[in-house]
Design a protein around this motif. Structure first.
Motif, PDB file in Angstrom:
ATOM      1  N   LEU A  25       0.816  -1.208   0.000  1.00 10.48           N
ATOM      2  CA  LEU A  25       0.000   0.000   0.000  1.00 10.48           C
ATOM      3  C   LEU A  25       0.854   1.263   0.000  1.00 10.48           C
ATOM      4  O   LEU A  25       0.462   2.270  -0.567  1.00 10.48           O
ATOM      5  CB  LEU A  25      -0.934   0.020   1.207  1.00 10.48           C
ATOM      6  N   ASP A  26       2.008   1.204   0.656  1.00  5.66           N
ATOM      7  CA  ASP A  26       2.940   2.323   0.730  1.00  5.66           C
ATOM      8  C   ASP A  26       2.204   3.588   1.150  1.00  5.66           C
ATOM      9  O   ASP A  26       2.079   4.559   0.398  1.00  5.66           O
ATOM     10  CB  ASP A  26       3.652   2.513  -0.598  1.00  5.66           C
ATOM     11  N   LEU A  27       1.708   3.577   2.364  1.00  9.70           N
ATOM     12  CA  LEU A  27       0.859   4.646   2.856  1.00  9.70           C
ATOM     13  C   LEU A  27       1.578   5.991   2.937  1.00  9.70           C
ATOM     14  O   LEU A  27       0.959   7.032   2.759  1.00  9.70           O
ATOM     15  CB  LEU A  27       0.300   4.275   4.226  1.00  9.70           C
ATOM     16  N   GLU A  28       2.862   5.972   3.185  1.00  6.89           N
ATOM     17  CA  GLU A  28       3.573   7.237   3.307  1.00  6.89           C
ATOM     18  C   GLU A  28       3.591   7.998   1.986  1.00  6.89           C
ATOM     19  O   GLU A  28       3.371   9.203   1.944  1.00  6.89           O
ATOM     20  CB  GLU A  28       4.997   6.999   3.790  1.00  6.89           C
ATOM     21  N   SER A  29       3.826   7.310   0.884  1.00  6.37           N
ATOM     22  CA  SER A  29       3.835   8.008  -0.397  1.00  6.37           C
ATOM     23  C   SER A  29       2.424   8.452  -0.781  1.00  6.37           C
ATOM     24  O   SER A  29       2.243   9.490  -1.405  1.00  6.37           O
ATOM     25  CB  SER A  29       4.421   7.135  -1.497  1.00  6.37           C
ATOM     26  N   ALA A  30       1.418   7.696  -0.382  1.00  2.00           N
ATOM     27  CA  ALA A  30       0.037   8.104  -0.645  1.00  2.00           C
ATOM     28  C   ALA A  30      -0.290   9.358   0.146  1.00  2.00           C
ATOM     29  O   ALA A  30      -0.962  10.262  -0.351  1.00  2.00           O
ATOM     30  CB  ALA A  30      -0.920   6.980  -0.285  1.00  2.00           C
ATOM     31  N   ARG A  31       0.189   9.440   1.381  1.00  2.25           N
ATOM     32  CA  ARG A  31      -0.043  10.617   2.204  1.00  2.25           C
ATOM     33  C   ARG A  31       0.662  11.831   1.595  1.00  2.25           C
ATOM     34  O   ARG A  31       0.121  12.928   1.555  1.00  2.25           O
ATOM     35  CB  ARG A  31       0.481  10.366   3.617  1.00  2.25           C
TER      36      ARG A  31
END
Length: 65
Positions: A25-31
């Motif tokens: 999901l790679d939430l940091e890059s999505a954020r």
């Protein structure tokens, strides 16, 4: 296999699956992408306000207190 070891094995498998899913999901890059797409609201700059507006806002604040 005892109940304890089954629980440990199941917990390890669930933890591994969650780690793989979160990495994908790679939430940091999505954020970061969300931050870039949001328009910035500069707010009110006190230096750009008229004296009458400042006085009105201070009076309103005083009446609320």
């Amino acid at each position: 296999m005892s109940k304890f070891w089954k629980t440990v094995l199941l917990t390890a498998a669930a933890t591994g699956a969650a780690a793989v899913l979160l990495r994908q999901l790679d939430l940091e890059s999505a954020r970061d992408e969300l931050r870039r797409s949001e328009p910035e609201f500069p707010g009110l700059d006190p230096e750009d306000m008229q004296e009458e507006d400042v006085a009105m806002l201070l009076n309103e604040l005083a009446s609320q207190l």
